[in-house]
Design a protein around this motif. Structure first.
Motif, PDB file in Angstrom:
ATOM      1  N   GLU A  15      78.010  20.711 -15.802  1.00 59.50           N
ATOM      2  CA  GLU A  15      79.327  21.180 -16.214  1.00 59.50           C
ATOM      3  C   GLU A  15      79.911  20.202 -17.227  1.00 59.50           C
ATOM      4  O   GLU A  15      79.953  19.002 -16.980  1.00 59.50           O
ATOM      5  N   LEU A  16      80.380  20.736 -18.334  1.00 61.53           N
ATOM      6  CA  LEU A  16      80.972  19.869 -19.349  1.00 61.53           C
ATOM      7  C   LEU A  16      82.285  19.270 -18.862  1.00 61.53           C
ATOM      8  O   LEU A  16      82.715  18.219 -19.331  1.00 61.53           O
ATOM      9  N   SER A  17      82.921  19.908 -17.861  1.00 61.51           N
ATOM     10  CA  SER A  17      84.182  19.399 -17.338  1.00 61.51           C
ATOM     11  C   SER A  17      83.997  18.115 -16.535  1.00 61.51           C
ATOM     12  O   SER A  17      84.968  17.427 -16.219  1.00 61.51           O
ATOM     13  N   ASP A  18      82.755  17.793 -16.184  1.00 65.41           N
ATOM     14  CA  ASP A  18      82.482  16.566 -15.424  1.00 65.41           C
ATOM     15  C   ASP A  18      82.612  15.316 -16.296  1.00 65.41           C
ATOM     16  O   ASP A  18      82.542  14.204 -15.789  1.00 65.41           O
ATOM     17  N   GLY A  19      82.782  15.484 -17.583  1.00 66.49           N
ATOM     18  CA  GLY A  19      82.833  14.343 -18.492  1.00 66.49           C
ATOM     19  C   GLY A  19      81.786  14.520 -19.571  1.00 66.49           C
ATOM     20  O   GLY A  19      81.112  15.549 -19.648  1.00 66.49           O
ATOM     21  N   PRO A  20      81.613  13.530 -20.436  1.00 58.47           N
ATOM     22  CA  PRO A  20      80.631  13.649 -21.513  1.00 58.47           C
ATOM     23  C   PRO A  20      79.227  13.895 -20.958  1.00 58.47           C
ATOM     24  O   PRO A  20      78.823  13.314 -19.945  1.00 58.47           O
ATOM     25  N   ALA A  21      78.483  14.779 -21.606  1.00 60.49           N
ATOM     26  CA  ALA A  21      77.107  15.034 -21.191  1.00 60.49           C
ATOM     27  C   ALA A  21      76.279  13.759 -21.371  1.00 60.49           C
ATOM     28  O   ALA A  21      76.537  12.964 -22.278  1.00 60.49           O
ATOM     29  N   PRO A  22      75.286  13.540 -20.492  1.00 63.74           N
ATOM     30  CA  PRO A  22      74.475  12.334 -20.610  1.00 63.74           C
ATOM     31  C   PRO A  22      73.700  12.241 -21.915  1.00 63.74           C
ATOM     32  O   PRO A  22      73.309  11.149 -22.327  1.00 63.74           O
ATOM     33  N   LEU A  23      73.456  13.370 -22.560  1.00 59.24           N
ATOM     34  CA  LEU A  23      72.909  13.360 -23.914  1.00 59.24           C
ATOM     35  C   LEU A  23      73.371  14.615 -24.625  1.00 59.24           C
ATOM     36  O   LEU A  23      73.652  15.639 -23.989  1.00 59.24           O
ATOM     37  N   GLY A  24      73.483  14.534 -25.935  1.00 56.99           N
ATOM     38  CA  GLY A  24      73.959  15.666 -26.697  1.00 56.99           C
ATOM     39  C   GLY A  24      72.935  16.778 -26.777  1.00 56.99           C
ATOM     40  O   GLY A  24      71.728  16.566 -26.593  1.00 56.99           O
ATOM     41  N   ALA A  25      73.420  17.975 -27.072  1.00 56.81           N
ATOM     42  CA  ALA A  25      72.537  19.131 -27.138  1.00 56.81           C
ATOM     43  C   ALA A  25      71.459  18.963 -28.197  1.00 56.81           C
ATOM     44  O   ALA A  25      70.288  19.292 -27.966  1.00 56.81           O
ATOM     45  N   ASP A  26      71.828  18.448 -29.373  1.00 55.94           N
ATOM     46  CA  ASP A  26      70.836  18.313 -30.436  1.00 55.94           C
ATOM     47  C   ASP A  26      69.749  17.312 -30.058  1.00 55.94           C
ATOM     48  O   ASP A  26      68.562  17.509 -30.377  1.00 55.94           O
ATOM     49  N   GLU A  27      70.135  16.243 -29.357  1.00 58.65           N
ATOM     50  CA  GLU A  27      69.143  15.268 -28.904  1.00 58.65           C
ATOM     51  C   GLU A  27      68.206  15.893 -27.884  1.00 58.65           C
ATOM     52  O   GLU A  27      66.987  15.669 -27.907  1.00 58.65           O
ATOM     53  N   MET A  28      68.764  16.700 -26.974  1.00 63.56           N
ATOM     54  CA  MET A  28      67.926  17.359 -25.981  1.00 63.56           C
ATOM     55  C   MET A  28      66.964  18.338 -26.647  1.00 63.56           C
ATOM     56  O   MET A  28      65.768  18.385 -26.308  1.00 63.56           O
ATOM     57  N   VAL A  29      67.476  19.120 -27.591  1.00 62.92           N
ATOM     58  CA  VAL A  29      66.618  20.081 -28.285  1.00 62.92           C
ATOM     59  C   VAL A  29      65.493  19.364 -29.016  1.00 62.92           C
ATOM     60  O   VAL A  29      64.332  19.808 -28.973  1.00 62.92           O
ATOM     61  N   ARG A  30      65.783  18.256 -29.670  1.00 66.53           N
ATOM     62  CA  ARG A  30      64.730  17.502 -30.357  1.00 66.53           C
ATOM     63  C   ARG A  30      63.682  17.012 -29.370  1.00 66.53           C
ATOM     64  O   ARG A  30      62.468  17.091 -29.636  1.00 66.53           O
ATOM     65  N   ALA A  31      64.133  16.490 -28.227  1.00 69.02           N
ATOM     66  CA  ALA A  31      63.189  15.957 -27.240  1.00 69.02           C
ATOM     67  C   ALA A  31      62.278  17.061 -26.707  1.00 69.02           C
ATOM     68  O   ALA A  31      61.058  16.862 -26.553  1.00 69.02           O
ATOM     69  N   LEU A  32      62.843  18.225 -26.416  1.00 67.61           N
ATOM     70  CA  LEU A  32      62.035  19.318 -25.865  1.00 67.61           C
ATOM     71  C   LEU A  32      61.117  19.906 -26.934  1.00 67.61           C
ATOM     72  O   LEU A  32      59.979  20.292 -26.636  1.00 67.61           O
ATOM     73  N   THR A  33      61.585  19.971 -28.165  1.00 65.46           N
ATOM     74  CA  THR A  33      60.728  20.436 -29.257  1.00 65.46           C
ATOM     75  C   THR A  33      59.552  19.484 -29.452  1.00 65.46           C
ATOM     76  O   THR A  33      58.396  19.918 -29.572  1.00 65.46           O
ATOM     77  N   ASP A  34      59.834  18.190 -29.464  1.00 66.24           N
ATOM     78  CA  ASP A  34      58.769  17.194 -29.640  1.00 66.24           C
ATOM     79  C   ASP A  34      57.767  17.249 -28.493  1.00 66.24           C
ATOM     80  O   ASP A  34      56.566  17.001 -28.697  1.00 66.24           O
ATOM     81  N   ALA A  35      58.239  17.566 -27.279  1.00 64.36           N
ATOM     82  CA  ALA A  35      57.339  17.643 -26.122  1.00 64.36           C
ATOM     83  C   ALA A  35      56.451  18.875 -26.175  1.00 64.36           C
ATOM     84  O   ALA A  35      55.411  18.918 -25.505  1.00 64.36           O
ATOM     85  N   GLY A  36      56.846  19.897 -26.951  1.00 62.49           N
ATOM     86  CA  GLY A  36      56.034  21.098 -27.071  1.00 62.49           C
ATOM     87  C   GLY A  36      56.571  22.322 -26.355  1.00 62.49           C
ATOM     88  O   GLY A  36      55.867  23.331 -26.243  1.00 62.49           O
TER      89      GLY A  36
END
Length: 293
Positions: A15-36
């Protein structure tokens, strides 16, 4: 044909209401794309942007599904939750075309007592309450279909649809496809391999998740809630819990499952740290590929 996605919950993004996300969406997308990975779940509405910016944030990934939480056990709270369902569907409708349409994943809010007692140990729905509960699930599904999206209902620890028996009752009373989550079913005392085979005709979406019943047993003994169970690592990296992962992959082949497979490892923000989360999800995908997915 099958495609494999991951989800923000694997990184502690609930939930975004819990405070800042532990990582940004673009960083997560890059990590998952790089993983395959081929896709990603939506996460909280707004995490992957607005309907207008969703495609930009997804990059090479495609939207696999996403959680839409409603209180089916309470008529008034159910109605109050419908605007959020509509907002979620607005994002889904804007998703770029992919190999499969994204699945709105109909989640079931738990009552306080069930949320506190994961693992099939809390009182379930009274027999007299099932018809109204199922009718609201059906209404939510029909709203998704009216938007051109086919939903799937997600059974879940700490809710009224948790055990094998709960799932079978819901399937009897609705025509909603099932999102079969191997980890939640395992920790609710079910057999995911048997369930995949027996419910094959109703499985429309699959979440592959591992779990450790020993961690669950200690959590129950300590009287902690579902959130704390996740914080203790109740959902493990694939292969470190008691899920028969080769059996799951084998039955997916047997039943000819086609669609999204979403890898999840529900955790809390900061429990393992972002670098470890990223490494875990890369390793989870590699295990599945080694098994032939």
């Amino acid at each position: 044909m099958r495609k494999i996605a991951n989800a923000p919950v694997s990184f502690g993004v609930f939930e975004l209401s819990d405070g800042p996300a532990p990582l940004g969406a673009d960083e997560m997308v890059r990590a998952l794309t790089d993983a395959g990975y081929d896709g990603i779940d939506l996460g909280p509405v707004g995490y992957l942007g607005t309907p207008a910016t969703l495609g930009e944030h997804l990059g090479e990934l495609r939207l696999a599904g996403g959680w839409a939480d409603l209180r089916y056990s309470d008529a008034e709270q159910f109605k109050k939750g419908l605007p959020l369902l509509n907002a979620t569907l607005d994002v889904f409708a804007a998703a770029p075309e992919g190999p499969f349409a994204p699945r709105p994943t109909l989640g079931c809010s738990g009552s306080p007592e069930r949320f506190a007692r994961p693992g099939g140990n809390a009182p379930g729905l009274a027999a007299s309450d099932w018809a109204a509960y199922a009718a609201r699930v059906q209404e939510a599904a029909d709203r998704c279909r009216a938007r051109g999206l086919e939903p799937a209902f997600h059974h879940h620890l700490g809710t009224y649809v948790e055990t094998t028996e709960d799932v079978e009752r819901l399937l009897e009373l609705t025509d909603v496809p099932l999102c079969l989550d191997t980890g939640h079913l395992l920790l609710a005392g079910g057999d995911p391999v048997t369930a995949l085979r027996e419910w094959a005709g109703r499985v429309g979406h699959v979440h592959i998740k591992d779990g450790d019943p020993k961690i669950l047993a200690q959590a129950l003994a300590d009287g902690v809630d579902l959130r704390e169970l996740m914080g203790r690592g109740g959902f493990t990296p694939l292969g470190e819990g008691e899920l028969d992962l080769p059996g799951v992959v084998r039955v997916l082949d047997e039943i000819g499952y086609e669609g999204w497979i979403v890898v999840e490892q529900d955790t809390l923000p900061g429990r393992r740290g972002v670098p470890r989360n990223i490494a875990d999800q890369a390793a989870n995908l590699q295990k599945l590929k080694e098994l032939g997915l």
